[in-house]
Design a protein around this motif. Structure first.
Motif, PDB file in Angstrom:
ATOM      1  N   UNK A  79     -48.397 -65.383  98.182  1.00 36.05           N
ATOM      2  CA  UNK A  79     -49.410 -65.383  97.126  1.00 36.05           C
ATOM      3  C   UNK A  79     -49.229 -64.209  96.163  1.00 36.05           C
ATOM      4  N   UNK A  80     -49.028 -63.018  96.699  1.00 35.46           N
ATOM      5  CA  UNK A  80     -48.958 -61.834  95.824  1.00 35.46           C
ATOM      6  C   UNK A  80     -47.739 -61.872  94.916  1.00 35.46           C
ATOM      7  N   UNK A  81     -46.602 -62.311  95.451  1.00 32.49           N
ATOM      8  CA  UNK A  81     -45.354 -62.182  94.708  1.00 32.49           C
ATOM      9  C   UNK A  81     -44.692 -63.501  94.348  1.00 32.49           C
ATOM     10  N   UNK A  82     -44.776 -64.509  95.203  1.00 27.38           N
ATOM     11  CA  UNK A  82     -43.947 -65.694  94.997  1.00 27.38           C
ATOM     12  C   UNK A  82     -44.604 -66.751  94.129  1.00 27.38           C
ATOM     13  N   UNK A  83     -45.949 -66.771  94.095  1.00 30.68           N
ATOM     14  CA  UNK A  83     -46.585 -67.879  93.373  1.00 30.68           C
ATOM     15  C   UNK A  83     -47.687 -67.395  92.428  1.00 30.68           C
ATOM     16  N   UNK A  84     -48.896 -67.271  92.955  1.00 31.28           N
ATOM     17  CA  UNK A  84     -50.061 -67.132  92.063  1.00 31.28           C
ATOM     18  C   UNK A  84     -50.209 -65.725  91.504  1.00 31.28           C
ATOM     19  N   UNK A  85     -49.706 -64.724  92.243  1.00 26.42           N
ATOM     20  CA  UNK A  85     -49.799 -63.344  91.766  1.00 26.42           C
ATOM     21  C   UNK A  85     -51.183 -62.769  91.974  1.00 26.42           C
ATOM     22  N   UNK A  86     -51.202 -61.440  91.927  1.00 23.72           N
ATOM     23  CA  UNK A  86     -52.423 -60.726  92.233  1.00 23.72           C
ATOM     24  C   UNK A  86     -53.169 -60.404  90.947  1.00 23.72           C
ATOM     25  N   UNK A  87     -54.417 -60.819  90.867  1.00 31.35           N
ATOM     26  CA  UNK A  87     -55.227 -60.472  89.709  1.00 31.35           C
ATOM     27  C   UNK A  87     -55.941 -59.150  89.932  1.00 31.35           C
ATOM     28  N   UNK A  88     -56.900 -58.872  89.094  1.00 33.25           N
ATOM     29  CA  UNK A  88     -57.660 -57.626  89.245  1.00 33.25           C
ATOM     30  C   UNK A  88     -58.478 -57.677  90.526  1.00 33.25           C
ATOM     31  N   UNK A  89     -58.614 -56.520  91.163  1.00 31.31           N
ATOM     32  CA  UNK A  89     -59.417 -56.465  92.386  1.00 31.31           C
ATOM     33  C   UNK A  89     -60.883 -56.372  91.974  1.00 31.31           C
ATOM     34  N   UNK A  90     -61.577 -57.504  92.045  1.00 25.18           N
ATOM     35  CA  UNK A  90     -62.950 -57.537  91.533  1.00 25.18           C
ATOM     36  C   UNK A  90     -63.966 -57.138  92.582  1.00 25.18           C
ATOM     37  N   UNK A  91     -63.567 -57.164  93.824  1.00 23.72           N
ATOM     38  CA  UNK A  91     -64.388 -56.643  94.929  1.00 23.72           C
ATOM     39  C   UNK A  91     -63.378 -56.275  96.005  1.00 23.72           C
ATOM     40  N   UNK A  92     -63.763 -55.434  96.928  1.00 16.81           N
ATOM     41  CA  UNK A  92     -62.789 -55.053  97.954  1.00 16.81           C
ATOM     42  C   UNK A  92     -62.160 -56.286  98.598  1.00 16.81           C
ATOM     43  N   UNK A  93     -60.817 -56.331  98.587  1.00 11.41           N
ATOM     44  CA  UNK A  93     -60.112 -57.448  99.215  1.00 11.41           C
ATOM     45  C   UNK A  93     -60.150 -58.734  98.421  1.00 11.41           C
ATOM     46  N   UNK A  94     -60.721 -58.705  97.211  1.00  8.79           N
ATOM     47  CA  UNK A  94     -60.756 -59.915  96.377  1.00  8.79           C
ATOM     48  C   UNK A  94     -59.943 -59.662  95.110  1.00  8.79           C
ATOM     49  N   UNK A  95     -58.766 -60.293  95.035  1.00  7.69           N
ATOM     50  CA  UNK A  95     -57.844 -60.056  93.920  1.00  7.69           C
ATOM     51  C   UNK A  95     -57.968 -61.128  92.847  1.00  7.69           C
ATOM     52  N   UNK A  96     -59.147 -61.659  92.640  1.00  6.68           N
ATOM     53  CA  UNK A  96     -59.437 -62.682  91.647  1.00  6.68           C
ATOM     54  C   UNK A  96     -58.775 -64.009  91.992  1.00  6.68           C
ATOM     55  N   UNK A  97     -57.434 -63.976  92.139  1.00  3.06           N
ATOM     56  CA  UNK A  97     -56.695 -65.213  92.378  1.00  3.06           C
ATOM     57  C   UNK A  97     -56.657 -65.595  93.848  1.00  3.06           C
ATOM     58  N   UNK A  98     -56.812 -64.618  94.709  1.00  3.16           N
ATOM     59  CA  UNK A  98     -56.896 -64.883  96.150  1.00  3.16           C
ATOM     60  C   UNK A  98     -57.525 -63.656  96.808  1.00  3.16           C
ATOM     61  N   UNK A  99     -57.813 -63.761  98.092  1.00  2.00           N
ATOM     62  CA  UNK A  99     -58.479 -62.657  98.788  1.00  2.00           C
ATOM     63  C   UNK A  99     -57.682 -62.282 100.040  1.00  2.00           C
ATOM     64  N   UNK A 100     -58.071 -61.138 100.619  1.00  2.00           N
ATOM     65  CA  UNK A 100     -57.448 -60.741 101.887  1.00  2.00           C
ATOM     66  C   UNK A 100     -57.662 -61.824 102.954  1.00  2.00           C
ATOM     67  N   UNK A 101     -58.809 -62.456 102.938  1.00  3.44           N
ATOM     68  CA  UNK A 101     -59.026 -63.526 103.910  1.00  3.44           C
ATOM     69  C   UNK A 101     -58.068 -64.690 103.672  1.00  3.44           C
ATOM     70  N   UNK A 102     -57.771 -64.972 102.391  1.00  7.51           N
ATOM     71  CA  UNK A 102     -56.817 -66.048 102.098  1.00  7.51           C
ATOM     72  C   UNK A 102     -55.428 -65.713 102.636  1.00  7.51           C
ATOM     73  N   UNK A 103     -55.091 -64.413 102.641  1.00  3.51           N
ATOM     74  CA  UNK A 103     -53.812 -64.004 103.222  1.00  3.51           C
ATOM     75  C   UNK A 103     -53.782 -64.387 104.697  1.00  3.51           C
ATOM     76  N   UNK A 104     -54.860 -64.057 105.393  1.00  2.00           N
ATOM     77  CA  UNK A 104     -54.901 -64.353 106.832  1.00  2.00           C
ATOM     78  C   UNK A 104     -54.930 -65.856 107.073  1.00  2.00           C
TER      79      UNK A 104
END
Lengths: 530, 523
Positions: free
Chosen positions: B174-199
């Motif tokens: 998610x961070x590098x290969x496809x959607x990319x990381x957006x602004x961190x709008x809340x802890x662990x929430x990168x707009x385009x995905x979240x830390x929970x989505x990683x897990x």
């Protein structure tokens, strides 16, 4: 907007210090703070920054013996056997591969700063590294390095007018062909990169410098100007670096070249320092700490990939420290490690660890105040399986700036627009907190904090109000910078909060409390008197 | 005139060279001549045409192919030399085609490194996959790279199993290969995905392992997490139903459907293409009027590469004069590109395979020292020049690398020595006199310098710089007619080595000096 403006602007927003007369009086304008301006900057002191890339597993580096059964339960497949840990005290020990650093600790040349991170830590390697190098908060995007901003405060306008008689050498040197954000300022890199002083001299002699031809009037002009600037710098400094390297020989016995890359780099640093270079900051690094899998050998958990890394780190720092002593420059040099994050408390199924948060930092040198700063991070009081913060990394940086480089408050505010809790890192330093005295007043923000009763004898209540929801933590420190009470960092909605603090176990005296919010830090001072 | 509109002017020589430099490694006189006068659309069509796949590499010592042989630690080192030499050889000997620039792009996008993977055969197999999809479908590519054996090793997908999820791949996907990381709008929430989505993504991807004997990957149902996977609001709360048995593999399709449905995935990829081919600086105007329409092309063509590359490389913006020369040459652009631009002939692969591979390996090594080592990126984000704000391309240049870049001129002028079976051979021998003859009127020093400058530099030098090249570098202390005298004298006695040498020394000095100029480092 210029990047410099950006950080200052962002930081100013993050620092509502001057909003509230109480906090400004408590810290910003105290006589203690004013007197910092009187101290002159140390000019012959050197900082060596050691980057551990990949996110070092702090829990297997500095092992919490006081929570050993929890430690074992959470990471049985990688746990270091209790009897193999190199004990620093009853509660804490080092990984068995770190015999050298254990001896530095025993001889009073090592500080362990516990649980270092920042609120809302980021688990991306890249973002995490940027934050550690820029010295920013989790939600600030800063394109300059904290070490560069320090150097900029000492050598304004660089590179214009440099080298000169008072600073004939590079401000900073990184032993690597890969430049680091640590040394980058708005106007470009404040340091130079080299892999080896001899090659450097031979190679740059072929470079044409001094090109003042006009630049192409399009986007290429910016890049060509940058390349010319690097040409110029290589030329200017090559001779001095070679002379310094030629003048001094390493006196301690380092590992054979190529066996320990960190030791190779530090050997060069020791030579350049002993050779008389006036360079203020050196940056070295080693990689490989991203141990997602097989960080230990199944048969002997004291061995394996992580043990090898820590053994090299320990050997390199130890031989470097001994070399500096033999070269009689050890009292001028301070070293500090950092890594972009620690690792998850629980190990994964692959005998490795995933990205985490807090981890210890090491500070080493002959003039450190030896010891362990802060308690072991709790292995049970976690945020999403990750350690909570014990110390903020910017307080480590700030303490080094203040105690080692003896910056005044103005210089400090060139680096951080954030007030600071002083950690006892350097021998004999007054560990006074630093507040940035001149943060521009910000209207429209109405975060405030106070405590009542004050003075207090058995308990006090810290009251604060949040205009917006966000992550908040509250910590109380004594005047030595030791944390004596803290609340869990948590997400809170807007509103007013009253946090009771028991001070029954506090000795009489002054304490500082810090409210970390998403807009920055608010501090206040309270008195315990009975 | 919109940025994205088609550039309709027939290509002049400079535009043709710009297109060739950006899509290949350096430009030869012949290739420039071929594209000059064509429309951008026609030229790009040539560049995007499918090319036959190269034969597998051979071991330089035995002459045998090794890519399906058993792993053998005693020959692993020479296999790695073989693979790297083979790959750089594809760059050096490329026909008019964008393929090698795209293969390199993808290796830097879906990073795996040999030092972590530990088996060169895996890296070859992955390289074949990069070639297969270099101009193909990004979504299908992402699916195949996810279970590629080298990738399973590199990002630990092979130890990701139910109950012990290993989130390394789920994060980088998610961070590098496809959607990319957006602004961190809340802890662990990168707009385009979240830390929970990683897990959660990591749980979708459980069950895969690699097998060294066959260099294959295997899905094992009882290692797979069969529970439902619930994603965050960033993915509109998408639920991927847990699947059991062999059907567990289909969750990967569900995951990629979810990710590639997001407009941010196409935009993130287009920004990467932009930074690879055009410029690092994506202003709000470029974002709105170039990236967004490009991303629309990518999505509306179901993530096929050819339509989006055609749109980008035939655009007005791509040919904008303001952007000529705004990229700092990558080490491979410098090393391979200079050899190609100077038309230095490599050893013949058919008759001298060992010399060929070792010479290519030497070029690879030079680029590696300049901090661009193929299959050895410093980390999973790839080379910092493509993501490190605010420096971007400037990351290539520092006081340690720039002197080495400049001294590469000596390699060009001296040739590359290789040792095969105890014998030394000089390869990549450059003859500056023969090179000068590729231009019109080499006997006229003013024209010679004019022509060299046009071919060496993507930016125009000012007249004073050109004058200096003539009076200070080519003919220090001599009137310019002396060049014409010496040149004509040599032409009349073209077999006289001494007369040729007189000319050659002067031309070598000129070329060494030109390579040392800052202007040579951009394209």
């Amino acid at each position: 907007m210029e990047r410099r403006d950006f950080i200052r602007g962002a930081a100013a927003l993050a620092l509502p210090l001057s909003l509230n007369g109480y906090t400004a009086k408590a810290l910003g304008l105290s006589p203690m703070m004013e007197s910092l301006g009187e101290i002159s900057t140390a000019t012959d002191r050197i900082l060596v920054i050691v980057q551990l890339s990949g996110g070092n597993d702090g829990i297997n580096t500095v092992i919490p013996l006081d929570q050993y059964s929890t430690y074992m339960a959470l990471r049985a497949n990688i746990a270091i056997p209790q009897d193999k840990v190199l004990k620093l005290n009853a509660a804490t020990g080092l990984h068995p591969a770190m015999t050298g650093m254990k001896s530095l600790y025993d001889s009073g040349r090592l500080v362990v700063v516990q649980g270092v991170t920042y609120p809302s830590p980021n688990q991306s390697h890249f973002r995490g590294t940027d934050i550690w190098m820029s010295g920013s908060g989790f939600n600030q995007y800063v394109n300059t390095g904290w070490a560069a901003r320090y150097l900029d405060s000492q050598f304004p306008n660089y590179p214009v007018g440099y080298p000169n008689a008072s600073m004939p050498d590079p401000l900073a040197i990184q032993i690597s062909a890969v430049p680091s954000l640590l040394l980058r300022e708005t106007q470009g890199p404040l340091g130079i990169n080299l892999s080896n002083p001899d090659d450097f001299y031979n190679l740059v002699s072929g470079i044409k410098a001094g090109n003042t031809d006009p630049l192409p009037n399009n986007a290429a002009g910016k890049q060509i100007a940058y390349i010319r600037q690097i040409q110029e710098q290589s030329q200017q400094y090559a001779k001095g670096i070679k002379a310094a390297a030629d003048k001094a020989k390493n006196m301690a016995t380092y590992p054979a070249r190529g066996q320990n890359t960190l030791a190779d780099q530090l050997a060069i640093v020791a030579r350049l320092i002993a050779g008389g270079l006036k360079t203020r900051v050196y940056v070295v690094s080693m990689g490989g700490f991203d141990t997602h899998a097989n960080q230990v050998n199944a048969a002997d958990k004291t061995q394996g990939a992580h043990a090898t890394l820590l053994g090299r780190l320990s050997d390199a720092i130890t031989v470097f420290q001994n070399d500096l002593k033999l070269l009689n420059v050890d009292k001028r040099v301070l070293g500090m490690t950092f890594s972009e994050f620690g690792r998850r408390v629980a190990s994964n199924g692959a005998s490795g660890t995933d990205h985490g948060t807090a981890a210890p930092q090491f500070v080493f040198g002959s003039l450190v105040q030896p010891g362990i700063i802060g308690a072991n991070s709790s292995l049970t009081d976690l945020t999403s399986g990750n350690l909570k913060m014990v110390n903020d990394f910017r307080d480590v940086y700030g303490s080094i700036l203040k105690q080692w480089f003896q910056v005044n408050t103005k210089e400090y505010s060139n680096v951080f627009s954030r007030d600071m809790i002083s950690l006892p890192i350097i021998q004999g330093s007054a560990t006074t907190d630093v507040a940035t005295p001149s943060a521009p007043s910000v209207t429209g923000l109405d975060v405030s904090v106070r405590n009542y009763p004050n003075p207090c004898s058995t308990a006090t209540t810290i009251e604060y109000n949040l205009p917006n929801a966000g992550n908040v933590s509250l910590r109380v420190f004594d005047m030595e910078g030791r944390q004596v009470a803290a609340t869990q960092e948590q997400f809170q909605s807007a509103g007013t909060y009253n946090i009771p603090i028991s001070v029954e176990n506090f000795t009489d005296g002054a304490y500082v409390y810090r409210l970390q919010t998403e807009r920055g830090v608010l501090s206040g001072k309270m008195l315990v008197a009975r | 005139m919109a940025l994205i509109d088609t550039y309709s002017t027939p290509l002049d020589a400079k535009a043709a060279e710009h297109l060739l430099r950006r899509t290949m490694f350096g430009a030869t006189r012949k290739d420039i001549a071929q594209l000059t006068g064509q429309t951008a659309v026609a030229a790009v069509q040539t560049l995007l045409a499918d090319q036959p796949e190269p034969d597998a590499p051979i071991d330089p010592l035995t002459g045998q192919q090794w890519v399906t042989a058993a792993y053998d630690g005693t020959v692993e080192g020479q296999r790695y030399q073989s693979l790297r030499g083979w790959w750089v050889g594809q760059m050096v000997t490329q026909p008019i085609s964008i393929r090698e620039k795209m293969v390199l792009f993808w290796q830097n996008h879906f990073v795996s490194t040999r030092s972590t993977v530990g088996d060169t055969r895996y890296m070859y197999k992955q390289n074949v996959l990069l070639r297969q999809y270099a101009l193909g479908n990004v979504k299908a590519f992402t699916k195949d790279i996810t279970t590629d054996p080298a990738m399973l090793r590199y990002l630990n997908g092979n130890s990701n199993r139910v109950g012990a999820a290993q989130e390394n791949y789920g994060r980088e996907l998610q961070e590098l290969f496809t959607i990319g990381k957006g602004a961190e709008i809340a802890p662990g929430n990168y707009t385009t995905y979240t830390e929970d989505d990683v897990r959660t993504a990591a749980r979708v991807l459980t069950g895969w392992t690699d097998t060294a004997a066959t260099i294959t990957s295997t899905f094992t149902p009882n290692r797979h997490d069969t529970t439902d996977k619930i994603f965050s609001a960033a993915y509109s709360g998408t639920v991927i139903k847990g699947r059991t048995g062999a059907d567990g593999v289909k969750e990967l399709d569900d995951l990629l459907d979810m990710i590639f449905k997001q407009p941010d995935t196409a935009k993130n990829l287009c920004r990467e293409f932009y930074r690879w081919f055009i410029n690092y600086d994506i202003t709000p105007d470029i974002e709105q009027n170039f990236i967004v329409p490009l991303a629309d092309v990518l999505r509306s063509n179901n993530y096929e590469m050819k339509p989006v590359l055609t749109k980008m490389l035939t655009s007005q913006h791509f040919f904008d004069q303001n952007l000529r020369g705004c990229i700092i040459k990558t080490p491979l652009d410098l090393v391979v590109g200079t050899m190609r631009q100077l038309q230095v002939a490599p050893p013949d692969y058919k008759t001298q395979p060992s010399q060929y591979l070792y010479a290519m390996e030497s070029l690879r090594n030079t680029a590696g020292q300049l901090q661009q080592d193929i299959m050895e990126q410093p980390n999973v984000a790839g080379w910092a020049a493509y993501y490190q704000e605010p420096s971007y391309y400037q990351m290539w240049i520092n006081t340690a690398t720039l002197p080495n870049r400049v001294s590469f001129a000596n390699t060009v002028l001296n040739g590359i020595n290789v040792n095969v079976g105890g014998m030394n051979y000089k390869t990549f021998v450059f003859d500056s006199v023969e090179y000068a003859k590729l231009f019109t009127n080499p006997e006229d020093p003013v024209k010679l310098i004019e022509n060299f400058c046009e071919h060496f530099f993507a930016v125009d030098l000012i007249q004073a710089q050109k004058d200096r090249l003539l009076t200070d570098v080519l003919l220090p202390g001599l009137p310019s007619f002396e060049w014409t005298v010496e040149w004509n004298d040599y032409i009349k006695n073209s077999t006289n080595a001494n007369k040729k040498s007189l000319i050659k020394i002067k031309l070598d000095n000129l070329i060494r000096y030109m390579i040392g100029l800052a202007e040579f480092q951009v394209y």
